[in-house]
Enzyme design. Structure first.
Site, PDB file in Angstrom:
ATOM      1  N   LYS A 159       0.830  -1.205   0.000  1.00 39.12           N
ATOM      2  CA  LYS A 159       0.000   0.000   0.000  1.00 39.12           C
ATOM      3  C   LYS A 159       0.864   1.255   0.000  1.00 39.12           C
ATOM      4  CE  LYS A 159      -1.799   2.547   3.106  1.00 39.12           C
ATOM      5  NZ  LYS A 159      -2.412   3.067   4.311  1.00 39.12           N
ATOM      6  N   HIS A 179     -10.564   2.199   3.381  1.00 38.34           N
ATOM      7  CA  HIS A 179     -11.871   2.434   2.762  1.00 38.34           C
ATOM      8  C   HIS A 179     -12.025   1.613   1.474  1.00 38.34           C
ATOM      9  CE1 HIS A 179     -12.835   5.692   5.486  1.00 38.34           C
ATOM     10  NE2 HIS A 179     -11.684   6.271   5.227  1.00 38.34           N
TER      11      HIS A 179
END
Ligand code: SF4
Length: 261
Positions: A159, A179
């Site tokens: 990420k 999210h």
């Protein structure tokens, strides 16, 4: 996560990050194709409107900013980054500083006692490999090579690497933040048990490169405003007819209602 006020502008279609499975890992295809992904992107952009890109940071700055952004708000991590730069204008000064002083400077970003040693370890490794605290040479490498380099730094995962690729380098990466991870599982695009890293490897290559940045941004906005972790606003959601879990939330009364928004 930071970067939530990102851009609708087209990211230059550079080489794709190929999220190849690592040895010994399964990598079943996600239950979604590019056509559906594009349809979701169109709906979210139609609802949310345009957004503007934030200025690009140098690679090391973006790396540190991404570390600071973990488990806190953009406002807090932005404050912590500004305080760190004010206290230590050069990364060499951060590397030379006692970890307690670094933690003191980034206190407003939360988890300072974990993030300070992590930042210092990353800087030490870069200095060891490069002989200086500068990573501009990564701009000459293809996406996969940059991804491999960044992920080999201590505590840096897919990420963070994707954030650096997309936000600092303008590459077509698709970071899976909390999210994005929650929404793509609810939509049924990925196995509900898939970790964020597995989702990155499996789903990332399916997302058309030209919309990765914008889709990432619009999913984050959707996750904050509509598809919240608790009581998602399914009845108002523009993705309801695309969503595996939305009808269940509504049937069980677990969605937000007007009196319990
Ligand atoms: Fe999230 Fe509900 Fe929308 Fe599905 S329908 S994306 S669960 S808000």
């Amino acid at each position: 996560m930071h970067h939530k006020s990102g851009a609708r502008s087209k990211i230059p279609a550079r080489r794709e990050v190929s999220a190849r499975p690592r040895r010994g890992e399964d990598s079943p295809a996600p239950a979604v194709g590019a056509r559906r992904i594009r349809a979701v992107h169109r709906r979210l952009v139609a609802q949310q409107g345009t957004f503007s890109p934030k200025p690009r940071l140098p690679i090391i700055d973006e790396l540190v900013m991404t570390v600071l952004s973990q488990h806190t708000s953009d406002a807090n991590s932005g404050r912590a980054f500004a305080a760190l730069k004010a206290r230590f204008p050069a990364w060499e000064q951060v590397l030379d500083a006692p970890v307690e002083e670094i933690a003191g400077a980034i206190r407003s970003g939360g988890l300072a006692d974990q993030k300070a040693p992590r930042i210092k370890r990353i800087l030490a490794e870069i200095e060891e490999r490069e002989g200086r605290l500068e990573l501009g040479r990564l701009n000459e490498l293809d996406d996969q090579s940059v991804d491999s380099y960044l992920c080999s730094l201590p505590g840096v995962g897919p990420k963070t690497a994707a954030c650096v690729l997309v936000f600092s380098m303008g590459r077509a990466a698709f970071p899976i933040d909390t999210h994005v991870h929650r929404i793509v599982r609810r939509l049924g695009w990925i196995d509900s048990k898939a970790s964020a890293d597995q989702t990155h490897r499996r789903l990332g290559p399916q997302v058309p490169p030209g919309i990765r940045y914008e889709l990432h941004m619009s999913l984050i906005t959707h996750g904050r405003n509509v598809c919240r972790a608790q009581r998602p606003r399914c009845r108002e959601c523009v993705l309801l007819d695309f969503c595996d879990e939305g009808p269940g939330f509504i049937a069980r009364g677990e969605h937000a209602t007007a009196d319990r928004a």
